[in-house]
Write a protein that holds these residues in place. Sequence first.
Motif: not given
Length: 808
Positions: A733-741, A745-750, A774-776
């Motif tokens: 929730a914190a990652i996807y709540g960031a203002n990345t403009q 596109k995706g985040a995975t805990l590995f 994952v940024l695009s």
Amino acid sequence: MQFPESWLREFCNPPLSTEQLAETLTMAGLEVEELKPVAPPFINIVVGEIVEAVQHPNADRLRVCQVDVGQASMLTVVCGAPNARVGIRVPCALVGAELPPGEDGKPFLIKVGKLRGVESQGMLCSARELKLSEDHGGLLELAIDAPLGQDIREHLQLDDTLFTLKLTPNLAHCLSVYGVAREVAALTGAPLKTPFIPEAAVGISDKLAVKVSAPELCGRFSGRIVRNVNPQASTPSWMVDRLARCGQRSVTALVDISNYVMFELGRPSHIFDLDKIHGGLDVRWGKPGEMLKLLNGNTVTVDEKVGVIADENQVESLAGIMGGDATAVSDETKHVYVEAAFWWPKAIAGRSRRYNFSTDAGHRFERGVDAGQTVEHIERITQLIMAICGTPDMVCGPIDDLQVNLPKAAPVTLRVARAAKVIGMPLTQAQCLDALQRLGLDVVIGDGTLTVTPPSYRFDLQIEEDLIEEVVRMVGYNQLPETPPLAPITARIRPEAERSPFAVRRALASLGYQETINFSFVEERWEHELAGNPNPIKLLNPIASQMSVMRSSLLGSLLQVLKFNLDRKAPRVNVFELGRVFLRDPQSQNTDTTVAGFNQPMRVAGLSYGSRSPLHWSQSDKAADFFDIKGDVEALLAPLKAVFAPATHPAMHPGRCASVSVAGQSIGFVGELHPQWRQGYELAQAPLLFELELDAVLQRQVPIFKPVSKLQPVERDIAVIVQESVTHAALMAAIYGANTQGLLKGATLFDVYRPQQANASMQLGEKSLAIRLVLSSDLATLTDEAIEAAVQAVLASLQRQLQVRLRA
């Protein structure tokens, strides 16, 4: 109900064959379930009399009999039956006779033969050899006046057919041979022969004191005293045969007479031994703790919900169900009290099931018996007692008829136009009038209406639809025209954003689950234990004591299926059910699909027990765990994203249970069975369970077309140190709540790392989480500056919301 065709034709004999008569009854709603011949085919068997029986010279167990079969000379027949003696008349199979087929299906042919050196010119037959009964104790003994040489089929009226009717509860007036004959007369127009019942001469004024204390139990109670009867008289063979063909064995003459009148006229009655009654009789509700030994040998305990007939000392009979042993007639009986009553159906219904047995009397009274014929039926019983058990000193008392609460017949009006609309064919008033009058109903003609005041034996005629049913029965269901529907039919189109329950079933089946179907009524204990429901919806008339409440959860049903399979050594059980649950809801209103005060949602539930997959050399036999069934729930809900949060549920392990939410709305639970219930069900391991609202599971996202980016994505890994209490959901929730403009596109805990001991960079109680971002961009190739800005925005959001720090 079973009866012989010959008895029916004594009351009404239409010019129809047996098959045509059965078809006529079936098409009138009296379904003929089976037609069965009284006796199998056999020929050349006649009445013979043993005039001499001597010991066989070469066999201890055989006798050489001289048999008179009405021919010029005697027949010599060798017989081994223990009752072969001089003077009895028995069936004799002549040479050339064919006995009923044996197990091989072939008839047994009688020939001249020698038994231990003595020629036998026929065979003396038992009832079992003729397949008339299973009695193999000896020869079938006939009446002493049976005509010699008469064909046994003619003498015993074996060319007869047994009718078995499957009657609906509203046709209780047909639970007698005369009642069926009344229907046949109405259907065919053949004359109905009403039995003549003369009034017995009253020779004494004796009456038994009777009191009806419960008019809501008994509306009418009639009885008479008959003195100086012969209880040891033999029941005549014609009555024994008719009772047997109705499925009733002969007991004693007095009991047989009561049963005979029940099958003949439809009224159960009871004959008391007058000398065993203490004082008078009281018709009342039982009292808690009162005991009664019944005629079937059972001893039951009654309460205030069961009607009884009692004398001054004890309970003597279960009202409308069965008599008691204390006042039963016997070979020592001298004086009797004959009783016939009208019991209110609601006061009898279900009572015999409380004691795990059923009776012909209870079957009739709980459906309804004519309240207007008790006196006539006592006269009929008296007539038969005088004819069969009569003595020179026999005298009858007057009939004491107590009418305390008789049903009142209310007029019912039939609108001809309404009848034509409901039946679906054009009808005239004359047709409806003819149908009702053929049934013997008094009809008052109005303007387009017919008003009927039902007779006492038609207690089922209460509303207009009842009369419409009578009209269509008389017209004949086979006469209804085949009319295609005229209304436009519009298929219900399922929204694109909703899948069908069958798709859910297929999805669960593809995950390895098998569907089960269970009753909606369950044990009350399940509701208390597994659903945490202290006030379940109780059934007024449960079909079994262990199915007394409506379920508010599907989990109890699945656990029952699991236990059933484990008891039969099933190693793996994966089952699911789509079913309805029943909840109290004051907000619910009556509609075409809902009931006021109750909510009846559909749910889907599943259970997994044993190894995760079947035994196979390439796979481990790992037992299913919480994460396996959690994955099944995620697969079932896909593409919707399920959110799991720690929760508690009465049926589930307090530390291994999660609530399931979709789009912020809770839709159910998933978890492991509570250890307490696992121990109670004696399970070797804990099953995994889930239960979800079906409406939420049916929802799906409509696919939306998006062009695939032509630009290459960029991956960046970050490692952060967080407190052990931080959850994966909070992290995402914190990652996807960031203002990345819009670049993320995706985040995975590995990767997750926990130190064994404190060190310079991490303390105990902390963990390191590695996340791949994952940024695009769909517009342009990302620059280093844009990538770094997006990564820093994610880190800032994590630091702000979860107080993380970047791992060195």
